[in-house]
Design a protein around this motif. Structure first.
Motif, PDB file in Angstrom:
ATOM      1  N   GLY A   1      10.188  22.182  -7.096  1.00 52.30           N
ATOM      2  CA  GLY A   1      11.246  22.398  -6.117  1.00 52.30           C
ATOM      3  C   GLY A   1      10.949  21.829  -4.757  1.00 52.30           C
ATOM      4  N   GLY A   2       9.720  21.401  -4.544  1.00 56.33           N
ATOM      5  CA  GLY A   2       9.324  20.850  -3.261  1.00 56.33           C
ATOM      6  C   GLY A   2       9.713  19.396  -3.083  1.00 56.33           C
ATOM      7  N   SER A   3       9.301  18.846  -1.950  1.00 58.96           N
ATOM      8  CA  SER A   3       9.662  17.467  -1.598  1.00 58.96           C
ATOM      9  C   SER A   3       8.433  16.690  -1.148  1.00 58.96           C
ATOM     10  N   LEU A   4       8.499  15.407  -1.352  1.00 52.37           N
ATOM     11  CA  LEU A   4       7.527  14.461  -0.829  1.00 52.37           C
ATOM     12  C   LEU A   4       8.262  13.193  -0.435  1.00 52.37           C
ATOM     13  N   ARG A   5       7.707  12.471   0.544  1.00 56.92           N
ATOM     14  CA  ARG A   5       8.226  11.150   0.856  1.00 56.92           C
ATOM     15  C   ARG A   5       7.105  10.141   0.693  1.00 56.92           C
ATOM     16  N   LEU A   6       7.301   9.246  -0.231  1.00 60.74           N
ATOM     17  CA  LEU A   6       6.350   8.161  -0.439  1.00 60.74           C
ATOM     18  C   LEU A   6       6.706   6.987   0.453  1.00 60.74           C
TER      19      LEU A   6
ATOM     20  N   GLY B   1       1.364  -2.497  -5.662  1.00 62.73           N
ATOM     21  CA  GLY B   1       0.386  -1.691  -4.945  1.00 62.73           C
ATOM     22  C   GLY B   1      -0.563  -1.014  -5.905  1.00 62.73           C
ATOM     23  N   GLN B   2      -1.492  -0.250  -5.344  1.00 66.79           N
ATOM     24  CA  GLN B   2      -2.512   0.425  -6.140  1.00 66.79           C
ATOM     25  C   GLN B   2      -2.058   1.788  -6.651  1.00 66.79           C
ATOM     26  N   GLY B   3      -0.996   2.310  -6.112  1.00 67.20           N
ATOM     27  CA  GLY B   3      -0.459   3.571  -6.591  1.00 67.20           C
ATOM     28  C   GLY B   3      -0.886   4.766  -5.759  1.00 67.20           C
ATOM     29  N   THR B   4      -0.067   5.813  -5.816  1.00 65.80           N
ATOM     30  CA  THR B   4      -0.378   7.076  -5.162  1.00 65.80           C
ATOM     31  C   THR B   4      -0.040   8.208  -6.129  1.00 65.80           C
ATOM     32  N   GLN B   5      -0.930   9.188  -6.214  1.00 68.30           N
ATOM     33  CA  GLN B   5      -0.775  10.266  -7.185  1.00 68.30           C
ATOM     34  C   GLN B   5       0.196  11.319  -6.655  1.00 68.30           C
ATOM     35  N   VAL B   6       1.135  11.694  -7.500  1.00 68.97           N
ATOM     36  CA  VAL B   6       2.035  12.814  -7.220  1.00 68.97           C
ATOM     37  C   VAL B   6       1.827  13.854  -8.317  1.00 68.97           C
TER      38      VAL B   6
ATOM     39  N   VAL C   1       0.858  -1.183   0.000  1.00 70.00           N
ATOM     40  CA  VAL C   1       0.000   0.000   0.000  1.00 70.00           C
ATOM     41  C   VAL C   1       0.896   1.236   0.000  1.00 70.00           C
ATOM     42  N   GLU C   2       0.757   2.044  -1.049  1.00 60.89           N
ATOM     43  CA  GLU C   2       1.517   3.280  -1.148  1.00 60.89           C
ATOM     44  C   GLU C   2       0.775   4.422  -0.465  1.00 60.89           C
ATOM     45  N   SER C   3       1.537   5.377   0.048  1.00 61.10           N
ATOM     46  CA  SER C   3       0.957   6.593   0.617  1.00 61.10           C
ATOM     47  C   SER C   3       1.983   7.706   0.516  1.00 61.10           C
ATOM     48  N   GLY C   4       1.532   8.924   0.779  1.00 64.40           N
ATOM     49  CA  GLY C   4       2.441  10.062   0.802  1.00 64.40           C
ATOM     50  C   GLY C   4       2.387  10.947  -0.424  1.00 64.40           C
ATOM     51  N   GLY C   5       1.606  10.557  -1.410  1.00 64.13           N
ATOM     52  CA  GLY C   5       1.482  11.399  -2.591  1.00 64.13           C
ATOM     53  C   GLY C   5       0.680  12.656  -2.297  1.00 64.13           C
ATOM     54  N   GLY C   6       0.656  13.548  -3.286  1.00 62.68           N
ATOM     55  CA  GLY C   6      -0.099  14.779  -3.114  1.00 62.68           C
ATOM     56  C   GLY C   6       0.315  15.817  -4.125  1.00 62.68           C
TER      57      GLY C   6
ATOM     58  N   ASN D   1       8.570  -3.118   7.917  1.00 57.93           N
ATOM     59  CA  ASN D   1       7.958  -3.618   6.683  1.00 57.93           C
ATOM     60  C   ASN D   1       7.565  -2.488   5.734  1.00 57.93           C
ATOM     61  N   THR D   2       8.419  -1.515   5.614  1.00 55.34           N
ATOM     62  CA  THR D   2       8.115  -0.331   4.821  1.00 55.34           C
ATOM     63  C   THR D   2       9.324   0.088   3.991  1.00 55.34           C
ATOM     64  N   VAL D   3       9.032   0.510   2.781  1.00 49.71           N
ATOM     65  CA  VAL D   3      10.042   1.071   1.885  1.00 49.71           C
ATOM     66  C   VAL D   3       9.655   2.515   1.601  1.00 49.71           C
ATOM     67  N   TYR D   4      10.647   3.365   1.474  1.00 47.45           N
ATOM     68  CA  TYR D   4      10.407   4.792   1.286  1.00 47.45           C
ATOM     69  C   TYR D   4      11.038   5.278  -0.008  1.00 47.45           C
ATOM     70  N   LEU D   5      10.445   6.337  -0.542  1.00 49.11           N
ATOM     71  CA  LEU D   5      11.050   7.042  -1.673  1.00 49.11           C
ATOM     72  C   LEU D   5      11.007   8.531  -1.333  1.00 49.11           C
ATOM     73  N   GLN D   6      12.157   9.058  -0.967  1.00 47.05           N
ATOM     74  CA  GLN D   6      12.268  10.484  -0.687  1.00 47.05           C
ATOM     75  C   GLN D   6      12.508  11.211  -1.997  1.00 47.05           C
ATOM     76  N   MET D   7      11.630  12.153  -2.295  1.00 50.07           N
ATOM     77  CA  MET D   7      11.703  12.862  -3.570  1.00 50.07           C
ATOM     78  C   MET D   7      11.923  14.346  -3.297  1.00 50.07           C
TER      79      MET D   7
END
Length: 124
Positions: free
Chosen positions: A15-20, A115-120, A5-10, A77-83
């Motif tokens: 120039g900003g940041s998000l962490r998925l 996963g089902q995906g999260t929108q960025v 399950v992905e989360s953290g999109g938005g 049990n989590t993987v992250y993607l810092q963007m």
């Protein structure tokens, strides 16, 4: 069977940041290699990054290298993607995927669970 399950999109400004986050359940994350992929409207799904089961090996698409960082916490049990330094061209649905053979692989067909995906959305 592993569930993701992905989360953290938005919505974020350029120039900003998000962490998925990619939260997993149903099996021990330790044995799985994890990849992040993305798909923009009207485009094919593309590989973004991957991390091996132990975290010792990571890889990035040229388009995100130096801006994105993949990491994992097997205890959680989590993987992250810092963007960071996000660009409008990063706008897409982001998916995490898992493969039982735990090495870092760029090819989507190598991944069994998705996963089902999260929108960025990166826009001013």
């Amino acid at each position: 069977q592993l569930q993701l399950v992905e989360s953290g999109g938005g919505l974020v400004q350029p120039g900003g940041s998000l962490r998925l986050s990619c939260a997993t359940s149903g099996s021990t994350l330790y044995y799985y290699g994890i990849g992040w992929f993305r798909q923009a409207p009207g485009k094919e799904r593309e590989w973004v990054s991957c991390i091996s089961y132990s975290g010792s090996s990571t890889n990035y698409a040229d388009s995100v290298k130096g801006r994105f960082t993949i990491s994992r916490d097997n205890a959680k049990n989590t993987v992250y993607l810092q963007m960071n330094s996000l660009k409008p061209e990063d706008t897409a649905v982001y998916y995490c995927a898992a493969r039982v053979q735990g090495m870092c692989i760029r090819t989507a067909v190598a991944y069994t669970y998705w996963g089902q995906g999260t929108q960025v959305t990166v826009s001013s």
